[in-house]
Scaffold this motif. Structure first.
Motif, short mmCIF file in Angstrom:
data_model
loop_
_atom_site.label_atom_id
_atom_site.label_comp_id
_atom_site.label_asym_id
_atom_site.label_seq_id
_atom_site.Cartn_x
_atom_site.Cartn_y
_atom_site.Cartn_z
N VAL A 39 1.19 -1.41 -0.10
CA VAL A 39 -0.26 0.14 -0.46
C VAL A 39 1.08 1.10 -0.31
O VAL A 39 1.70 1.36 0.41
CB VAL A 39 -1.08 0.15 1.15
N TYR A 41 1.06 4.62 0.79
CA TYR A 41 0.16 5.49 1.23
C TYR A 41 0.85 7.23 1.29
O TYR A 41 1.68 7.51 1.80
CB TYR A 41 -0.43 5.19 3.06
N THR A 42 -0.56 8.28 0.34
CA THR A 42 0.29 9.55 0.38
C THR A 42 -0.76 10.95 1.01
O THR A 42 0.89 11.23 1.84
CB THR A 42 -0.64 9.95 -1.11
N GLU A 58 4.41 5.44 -9.69
CA GLU A 58 4.69 3.60 -8.60
C GLU A 58 3.57 2.74 -9.05
O GLU A 58 3.59 1.60 -8.26
CB GLU A 58 3.21 3.65 -6.98
N GLY B 56 13.33 7.83 11.52
CA GLY B 56 13.08 8.38 12.51
C GLY B 56 14.11 9.71 12.88
O GLY B 56 14.36 10.44 13.52
N THR B 85 8.59 -4.88 4.33
CA THR B 85 7.72 -5.57 4.38
C THR B 85 6.95 -6.45 5.79
O THR B 85 8.09 -6.67 6.19
CB THR B 85 7.39 -7.14 2.90
N ILE B 93 2.60 -1.10 4.21
CA ILE B 93 2.79 0.32 4.13
C ILE B 93 3.95 0.70 3.33
O ILE B 93 4.54 1.05 4.30
CB ILE B 93 1.62 0.89 5.47
N LEU B 94 3.64 1.46 2.30
CA LEU B 94 5.00 2.33 1.78
C LEU B 94 4.71 4.13 1.89
O LEU B 94 3.39 4.50 1.47
CB LEU B 94 5.07 1.81 0.29
N GLY B 95 4.95 4.47 2.77
CA GLY B 95 4.80 6.29 3.43
C GLY B 95 5.91 7.37 2.84
O GLY B 95 5.83 8.11 3.38
N ARG B 97 6.36 8.29 0.39
CA ARG B 97 6.05 9.54 -0.44
C ARG B 97 5.02 11.30 0.29
O ARG B 97 5.09 12.43 -0.15
CB ARG B 97 4.58 9.74 -1.39
N ILE B 98 4.61 10.67 1.91
CA ILE B 98 4.30 11.83 2.15
C ILE B 98 5.84 13.11 2.56
O ILE B 98 4.87 13.78 2.57
CB ILE B 98 3.91 10.97 4.16
N ARG B 99 6.87 12.76 2.56
CA ARG B 99 7.73 13.38 2.66
C ARG B 99 8.02 14.20 1.45
O ARG B 99 9.41 14.98 1.78
CB ARG B 99 8.45 12.87 3.24
N SER B 113 8.33 3.58 -4.65
CA SER B 113 7.99 2.69 -3.23
C SER B 113 9.05 1.97 -3.94
O SER B 113 7.75 1.25 -3.96
CB SER B 113 7.47 3.50 -2.07
N ARG C 546 4.69 17.68 7.99
CA ARG C 546 4.05 17.00 7.16
C ARG C 546 3.66 16.30 8.16
O ARG C 546 4.78 16.46 9.16
CB ARG C 546 5.22 16.46 6.32
N LEU C 549 3.30 9.22 9.85
CA LEU C 549 3.14 8.67 9.36
C LEU C 549 3.10 7.32 10.34
O LEU C 549 4.03 7.11 11.20
CB LEU C 549 3.10 7.99 7.68
#
Lengths: 137, 315, 551
Positions: A39, A41-42, A58, B56, B85, B93-95, B97-99, B113, C546, C549
């Protein structure tokens, strides 16, 4: 050992618009992960362009969008346009959130194959995703 | 779409086809291997950078900020962000891109990702192949951001020409990194979140450690950064540039290239052998059979391995 | 006859269970603590009435902050409302006031909450949707047209842009010729729970905390009756946390605000009395009543022991309650009226100062006028017909309620200690601690519902086929365009030089840490700078946050 050629389903979960109510999006992301999918998650505040570009880069099989602010009839069509503009035509689209019954037909016509309204279970969503992803290499 | 068309698309810079090509390569399909065969000769131009550090430490934010700086310098950038994984569900969960979301609008940045997937053959091999695709697609700099800073990351980082180790004050990161052996392979050290208490102590500690210089003659810089405010990224981009020049002029690049080629070749051989010996469905049961025998001490693992490989030769 | 509970459990009770087993293998609170079949004086061993309950209006305020409870004055019935543009919302407010509502509660649209003008591309599709669109003082003037601000109190759900909206409110009051000492109300102004759960943050924690403490200091001097913050558990609860987590995370955030203000040289008692709180009320009736009582007692202790409060008002936890939006179902929406009534009753028995009751159609859309009326009537029935408001804290002394109050407090104290160990609420947020806890609780509840272990009437039990609901409120899609036209006119007509100068001063203030931002914001607002212009300056100077998560 899992055979390395096995197909991994990749799903993009994003929240277009400005609302920060991501409880549903996160619960769905987690349920999809727990059923073995990858998944991407953006998170919140994604513009239609950001979502389409993420879907492209992706190379996801499925895009799931969630809106609770009532902006879905404005923003979902823009996401569809942005995907088309990038030639991303073969992803499965589904939507969740506060979507009145009377909008469902219009969203289906737009290409949303799954529409999950309040009260839908994650199991339904997982099964929908599995069933809609056609075997691809 | 044929593999040739895909390869052509990648070389032409078609983002959609590049994305599709990366999927094939990541999934390690025969078509993916075919594609790599076509793309490999076109790679080798990009400077590859590994960004590693504990969870972190702000790796994603730093990678995003660094990419902004590289873009200001006119470089095109490919990013591979690795997330773990789940060993229980094989989902992820590949996160990351948020940053990095403000990079999404820039068509000269391509971010992907990647989940670690517990596949045989190893993550580092998959990452090396994905870097090769982005390299062939013409990205000037290809950055791979690892999950954490453990043993696996050492392997992943080794596939890059320059390894940036990100540490944060007050977390014992430096001790962890030393234990994992990652301190030895870091080419640039960055103390991120340098506005936190303890930053100066950490910087001092790292500088003292690095008095022992590496044999190849590269002086490992120790830098401070506050990635969330894009502070320290100019210096980091400079250091990466210096590293690249050093590699080119000192001949280290050639050595490193051969080193990496050897590493990749051995890794590829390993997975090819495994694939042939136990990769097909019949082979899986052969593997399980052998596992049973080894577990019950009927046979030792070395002899069992020899037997499995011998069977490949006979077929 | 049994002489202890254990004896009773082993004999009479065991025999009864032997004949007919209990409905569930285990009964639990929202945090998963076991609920016993029976509570007796044994559960309150060591419980000291004076120390743990006390009298209403006295420390530790378990029984309420008002000595007379609701015998003097009922709670404020305050329905959260606002949609489309200022004119339309103004009409709704005047309607609500005519219907007997006693305070206003303004819902702003998301662009206003996140600092984008109505004509910003980021605002597309969102203008006027979840609240009223306010981009400049001109909108605010129309929002409160013909509503004298010294005659109502106004609560504004606004956080990242709280200072700007407060400045607009103050500017409107000044234009109405009202002494600022006469205006009262609340801004939510609680950024930490935005990072944790609600998502309308703009800037990183450090400058955000500075803005908040600037507001504390400025209000004390200029708008002394204003509640400068409403520290909110509501949204964390809606995002999935348990009752005890709601108390813990809310009070941990409160601690962070107090510490930030003290670090800027403010004395706790100088702003403590103006802190207010906001909680959700969900279905688990007794646990919710206990939650409110535990929160009051815990805050009184924290204020006194941790911050050395001397002013009793600094120790009083005053709070607003909203019934649980997440408990509403899209299926059989009429059932929501009953859920809301039960929740409202628990809030009243818990001693809330003000209350919003949700409307039955809110799982589907913004509430229609008819649905809002039923929601308000629900409060009025509780207030005037049920008799529950006739004596103070009527459930006190119940073995179960007092045990639960202790239980919630104990769990909350343990969580606050963990957050302290992480170096406080802000550090916890940066590490994703609170977010992860909420996520885990939300996921667990979802799995329980899907597994049928948790019954939701009309959703996983007692399901009926039903026709789609009709008559849902839809926001006029032309609102965005109307707002854009107004903004274009405003920018053309205002004194451009004054506006530009105000923004320059704002930028300089943002760079200098010891300057109070409020006078600069007020000048910008009165120069008719827009919310987007003001926030863009601050974004450039302070950067943006930001999300962390944590799944």
């Amino acid at each position: 050992m899992t055979t390395t050629e096995q197909r991994q389903i990749r799903v993009l979960i994003a929240k277009p618009g400005l609302d920060g109510h991501d409880r549903g999006a996160k619960v769905v992301a987690r349920a999809l992960r727990d059923s073995g999918m990858e998944v991407i998650y953006t998170g919140i505040r994604q513009t239609p362009e950001m979502i389409a570009e993420a879907a492209l880069q992706e190379d996801v099989d499925v895009v799931g969008l969630s809106i609770l602010s009532g902006a879905h009839m404005e923003l979902f069509p823009r996401v569809v346009e942005a995907l088309k503009a990038r030639g991303v035509s073969d992803v499965v689209l589904f939507a969740g959130g506060i979507i009145p019954e009377e909008d469902v037909a219009a969203l289906r016509a737009l290409g949303f194959r799954g529409i999950f309204r309040p009260g839908a279970s994650t199991q339904e969503i997982v099964e929908f995703v599995r069933a809609s992803v056609e075997p691809r290499e | 779409m044929t593999v040739d068309e895909l390869a052509e698309g990648v070389l032409r810079g078609d983002r959609r086809l590049l994305a599709r090509a990366m999927t094939l390569v990541e999934n390690r399909t025969p078509r993916g291997r075919h594609l790599l065969r076509l793309l490999y000769p076109h790679s080798g131009r990009a400077h590859t950078v590994g960004v590693t550090g504990s969870a972190g430490s702000g790796k994603s934010t730093l990678t995003g900020a660094l990419t902004h700086e590289l873009r200001r310098r006119g470089k095109t950038v490919g990013i591979i962000a690795v997330d773990p994984t789940s060993p229980f569900t094989s989902g992820a969960i590949l996160g990351d891109r948020i940053r990095m979301q403000d990079l999404t609008g820039d068509h000269d940045v391509f971010m992907r990702s990647v989940a670690t997937r517990g596949s045989l053959g190893g993550l580092s091999e998959a990452v090396a192949d994905l870097m090769c695709v982005l390299d062939a697609a013409g990205k000037d700099v290809v950055i791979v951001e690892t999950v954490g800073a453990g043993q696996d990351e050492v392997e992943v980082a080794r596939t890059a020409q320059t390894t940036v180790l990100v540490l944060t004050p007050g977390t014992g990161d430096d001790i962890q990194a030393m234990k994992a052996g990652i301190m030895e392979i870091a080419d640039i050290l960055v103390v991120n979140k340098a506005d936190l208490p303890g930053a100066d102590t950490l910087l001092g500690h790292l500088r003292a450690l690095l008095m022992l210089n590496r044999a190849e003659g590269w002086q490992v810089p120790v830098q401070r950064a506050i990635a969330s405010r894009e502070e320290g990224v100019v210096e980091l981009a400079d250091a990466i540039e210096q590293r690249r020049r050093f590699l080119e002029t000192s001949g280290a690049l050639e050595t490193a290239r051969r080193e990496r080629a050897r590493h990749q070749l051995l890794a590829a051989m390993r997975s090819a052998l495994i694939r042939r010996a136990v990769g097909e469905s019949e082979g899986v049961s052969r593997l399980e059979e052998a596992v049973e025998r080894v577990a019950s001490r009927e046979i030792d693992p070395h002899t069992a391995a020899e037997e499995l490989i011998e069977q490949v030769r006979e077929r | 006859m049994s002489s202890t509970r254990q004896e009773w459990l082993d004999s009479v009770f065991a025999k009864a269970v032997g004949r007919a087993p209990e409905r569930q293998p285990r009964f639990e609170t929202s945090s998963g603590a076991e609920v016993q079949p029976l509570y007796t004086p044994e559960d309150l061993e060591g419980w000291d009435y004076h120390r743990q309950a006390g009298y209403p209006g006295e420390h530790p305020y378990t029984r309420g902050v008002q000595p007379t409870g609701y015998r003097g004055r009922l709670w404020t019935m305050r329905q959260y409302a606002g949609f489309a543009d200022a004119d339309e919302s103004n009409r709704r407010y005047r309607y609500l006031l005519e219907q007997g509502q006693t305070g206003l509660s303004v819902a702003f649209d998301l662009p206003t909450q996140i600092g984008y003008d109505s004509d910003d591309p980021m605002a597309e599709g969102e203008v006027g949707k979840v609240g009223v669109a306010i981009a400049s003082l001109e909108d605010m003037e129309r929002l409160f047209a013909a509503i004298p601000l010294d005659r109502v109190t106004t609560s504004m759900t606004i956080n990242a842009t709280a200072g700007i909206l407060l400045a607009m409110y103050v500017a409107v009051a000044k234009k109405q010729g009202i002494d600022l000492k006469e205006i009262g109300g609340t801004i939510q102004n609680d950024i930490l729970k935005e990072y944790i759960a609600r998502g309308t943050y703009i800037f990183p924690p450090k400058p955000s905390m500075r803005l908040i403490t600037d507001i504390f200091a400025w209000c004390r001097e200029h708008v002394p009756s204003w509640n400068t913050i409403s520290i909110s558990g509501y949204h964390m609860r809606e995002a999935g946390c348990t009752a005890a987590q709601e108390v813990a995370f809310t009070l941990a955030n409160a601690i962070a605000y107090v510490e930030a203000a003290r670090a800027r040289g403010l004395d706790f008692d100088s702003f403590g009395p103006r802190l207010s709180f906001f909680f959700a009320c969900h279905n688990s009736f007794f646990e919710e009543v206990a939650k409110f009582r535990a929160a009051r007692r815990l805050w009184a202790r924290i204020a006194k022991e941790r911050f050395g409060a001397r002013d009793a008002r600094s120790m009083m936890l005053r709070f607003h309650t909203q019934t649980g939006g997440a408990t509403l179902t899209a299926q059989q929406p009429d059932n929501n009226i009953v859920r809301t009534a039960l929740q409202a009753l628990a809030a009243v028995l818990g001693g809330t100062q003000s209350l919003h009751t949700n409307s039955k159609d809110e799982a589907l859309a913004l509430p229609s006028e008819q649905a809002v009326q039923v929601a308000l009537r629900t409060q009025q029935i509780i207030a005037y017909e049920s008799g529950v408001a006739d004596t103070v804290d009527p459930l006190a002394g119940s073995y179960f309620i007092e045990s639960l109050t202790n239980q919630v407090e104990r769990e909350a104290v343990a969580l606050i200690e963990r957050i302290d160990q992480l170096d406080g609420a802000v550090a916890g947020i940066e590490q994703g601690f609170q977010q992860r806890q909420i996520q885990d609780s939300a996921y667990r509840v979802q799995m329980e519902i899907e597994g049928g272990d948790r019954v939701v009437v009309g959703v996983n039990r007692f399901v009926t086929e039903e026709p789609p609901v009709e008559g849902l409120l839809r926001v006029d899609p032309a609102v965005g365009e109307r707002q854009a036209n107004r903004l274009a006119r405003l920018r053309a007509q205002r004194d451009g030089a004054r506006a530009a100068a105000a923004l320059t001063a704002l930028r300089e203030g943002a760079r200098a840490e010891q300057v109070n931002m409020m006078p600069l914001i007020l000048e910008a607002v009165e120069s008719y700078c827009t919310i987007g212009e003001i926030c863009n300056v601050l974004r450039q100077e302070w950067g943006v946050y930001r999300e962390k998560l944590a799944i």
